[in-house]
Write an enzyme that holds these catalytic residues in place. Structure first.
Site, PDB file in Angstrom:
ATOM      1  N   ASP A  25      64.974   7.039 -20.465  1.00 57.71           N
ATOM      2  CA  ASP A  25      64.485   5.651 -20.384  1.00 57.71           C
ATOM      3  C   ASP A  25      65.474   4.569 -20.825  1.00 57.71           C
ATOM      4  O   ASP A  25      65.077   3.584 -21.462  1.00 57.71           O
ATOM      5  CB  ASP A  25      63.191   5.498 -21.198  1.00 57.71           C
ATOM      6  CG  ASP A  25      62.074   6.408 -20.717  1.00 57.71           C
ATOM      7  OD1 ASP A  25      62.286   7.119 -19.714  1.00 57.71           O
ATOM      8  OD2 ASP A  25      60.999   6.414 -21.332  1.00 57.71           O
ATOM      9  N   GLU A  73      60.528   5.339 -17.512  1.00 55.27           N
ATOM     10  CA  GLU A  73      59.091   5.142 -17.696  1.00 55.27           C
ATOM     11  C   GLU A  73      58.670   4.001 -16.788  1.00 55.27           C
ATOM     12  O   GLU A  73      59.101   2.862 -16.986  1.00 55.27           O
ATOM     13  CB  GLU A  73      58.756   4.818 -19.158  1.00 55.27           C
ATOM     14  CG  GLU A  73      57.253   4.641 -19.382  1.00 55.27           C
ATOM     15  CD  GLU A  73      56.880   4.372 -20.840  1.00 55.27           C
ATOM     16  OE1 GLU A  73      57.742   4.526 -21.725  1.00 55.27           O
ATOM     17  OE2 GLU A  73      55.710   4.000 -21.067  1.00 55.27           O
ATOM     18  N   LYS A 130      58.461   8.620 -14.671  1.00 51.88           N
ATOM     19  CA  LYS A 130      57.373   9.240 -15.427  1.00 51.88           C
ATOM     20  C   LYS A 130      56.365   8.186 -15.862  1.00 51.88           C
ATOM     21  O   LYS A 130      56.750   7.116 -16.355  1.00 51.88           O
ATOM     22  CB  LYS A 130      57.938   9.986 -16.635  1.00 51.88           C
ATOM     23  CG  LYS A 130      58.686   9.120 -17.628  1.00 51.88           C
ATOM     24  CD  LYS A 130      59.280  10.002 -18.723  1.00 51.88           C
ATOM     25  CE  LYS A 130      59.974   9.203 -19.793  1.00 51.88           C
ATOM     26  NZ  LYS A 130      59.142   8.313 -20.573  1.00 51.88           N
ATOM     27  N   LYS A 133      54.808   9.032 -21.804  1.00 56.27           N
ATOM     28  CA  LYS A 133      55.917   9.042 -22.755  1.00 56.27           C
ATOM     29  C   LYS A 133      56.729  10.324 -22.584  1.00 56.27           C
ATOM     30  O   LYS A 133      57.955  10.305 -22.665  1.00 56.27           O
ATOM     31  CB  LYS A 133      55.396   8.913 -24.200  1.00 56.27           C
ATOM     32  CG  LYS A 133      54.520   7.685 -24.443  1.00 56.27           C
ATOM     33  CD  LYS A 133      55.213   6.390 -24.052  1.00 56.27           C
ATOM     34  CE  LYS A 133      54.336   5.186 -24.365  1.00 56.27           C
ATOM     35  NZ  LYS A 133      54.860   3.959 -23.729  1.00 56.27           N
ATOM     36  N   VAL A 158      66.075   6.330 -25.395  1.00 55.50           N
ATOM     37  CA  VAL A 158      65.175   5.530 -26.236  1.00 55.50           C
ATOM     38  C   VAL A 158      63.717   5.769 -25.824  1.00 55.50           C
ATOM     39  O   VAL A 158      63.450   6.128 -24.699  1.00 55.50           O
ATOM     40  CB  VAL A 158      65.528   4.040 -26.083  1.00 55.50           C
ATOM     41  CG1 VAL A 158      66.928   3.767 -26.574  1.00 55.50           C
ATOM     42  CG2 VAL A 158      65.366   3.525 -24.645  1.00 55.50           C
ATOM     43  N   THR A 159      62.840   5.486 -26.766  1.00 56.76           N
ATOM     44  CA  THR A 159      63.081   5.315 -28.185  1.00 56.76           C
ATOM     45  C   THR A 159      62.903   6.662 -28.875  1.00 56.76           C
ATOM     46  O   THR A 159      62.131   7.496 -28.399  1.00 56.76           O
ATOM     47  CB  THR A 159      62.125   4.273 -28.827  1.00 56.76           C
ATOM     48  OG1 THR A 159      60.775   4.702 -28.678  1.00 56.76           O
ATOM     49  CG2 THR A 159      62.315   2.925 -28.195  1.00 56.76           C
ATOM     50  N   CYS A 163      59.381   8.160 -26.604  1.00 61.15           N
ATOM     51  CA  CYS A 163      59.597   8.990 -25.406  1.00 61.15           C
ATOM     52  C   CYS A 163      60.570  10.140 -25.648  1.00 61.15           C
ATOM     53  O   CYS A 163      60.431  11.206 -25.039  1.00 61.15           O
ATOM     54  CB  CYS A 163      60.049   8.109 -24.251  1.00 61.15           C
ATOM     55  SG  CYS A 163      58.716   7.041 -23.672  1.00 61.15           S
ATOM     56  N   GLN A 203      61.689  22.435 -41.234  1.00 60.36           N
ATOM     57  CA  GLN A 203      61.044  23.753 -41.121  1.00 60.36           C
ATOM     58  C   GLN A 203      61.832  24.677 -40.198  1.00 60.36           C
ATOM     59  O   GLN A 203      61.262  25.370 -39.345  1.00 60.36           O
ATOM     60  CB  GLN A 203      59.595  23.607 -40.639  1.00 60.36           C
ATOM     61  CG  GLN A 203      58.753  22.688 -41.527  1.00 60.36           C
ATOM     62  CD  GLN A 203      57.351  22.522 -41.007  1.00 60.36           C
ATOM     63  OE1 GLN A 203      56.510  23.397 -41.167  1.00 60.36           O
ATOM     64  NE2 GLN A 203      57.103  21.396 -40.357  1.00 60.36           N
TER      65      GLN A 203
END
Ligand code: C5J
Length: 222
Positions: A25, A73, A130, A133, A158-159, A163, A203
């Protein structure tokens, strides 16, 4: 195999032959004054600052002969793929579909929905339009990646926390190893970018890895 020893949270080994870059995007509507990002009250110059770094990452992939995929987007002109909840949320000065200085906001084919001129797709590169997001939702992205035999995805754009992170999570759930170029992604909110980077790496790389553009391009050169 290639390796990014300095990748975080631990070294990433990957096969360049099954690796692609996804640039999320980098559109005028998010990056230039007068677009959707600005209509939401954001300082878009923060996003514009990463354009040279994104360009360097794209060049690294092109030089290595690896796929570069671009996303945008945007919505159909009749807004049939834009849920009313998305259009009506918040109080932007211009809503999706409204006429603005760069044409109708986030509408396919309008100037604002185009990728910034510095990062235009090269001939033959895949461009995914798309409505959400995430770049996998309601798009042929997964089919393209399967056809190309891709296993590792490098992300820029971005961002970071919207997204980019959404698409990384979609990709992670589909079994791709995901690597985010830390300095080739940006948020209107620096603290959200930093938090997203930490969430991705936490994690034991629960969503994926992060590394700098130089580290990624160096690994492709090797
Ligand atoms: C947003 C995006 N932030 N590309 N879109 O609405 O992250």
């Amino acid at each position: 195999m290639a390796e990014i020893v300095a990748a975080r949270p631990f070294p990433l080994r990957f096969d360049p032959a099954t690796t692609a870059l996804i640039v999320i995007d980098m559109q005028r509507d998010f990056i230039e004054p007068g677009g959707f990002g600005a209509a939401l009250g954001n300082d878009v110059s923060v996003l514009a600052a990463i354009i040279p770094t994104v360009a360097a990452l794209i060049e690294g992939f092109r030089a290595a002969g690896l796929p570069v995929i671009h996303t945008r987007e945007c919505h159909r002109p009749d807004l049939s793929d834009c849920p009313p909840a998305k259009r009506e949320r918040g109080k932007p000065s211009l809503r999706i579909g409204d006429p603005g200085p760069m044409g109708r906001i986030l509408i396919a084919g309008e100037p604002g929905a185009e990728i910034v001129p510095q990062l235009l797709p090269a001939a033959g590169e895949i461009v995914i339009d798309k409505p959400g997001k995430g770049a996998f939702y309601a798009t042929p992205l997964g089919d393209h990646l399967a056809r190309l035999g891709i296993r590792t995805l490098v992300f820029a754009g971005v961002t970071t926390e919207v997204c980019v992170q959404t698409t990384m999570r979609e990709a992670n759930d589909r079994g791709f190893d995901c690597l985010l170029a830390e300095d080739a992604t940006e948020s209107y909110f620096p603290e959200f970018k930093e938090a997203a980077l930490q969430m991705i790496r936490a994690q034991g790389a629960i969503v994926g890895w992060t590394a700098t553009t130089a580290e990624i391009v160096d690994a492709l050169d090797d």
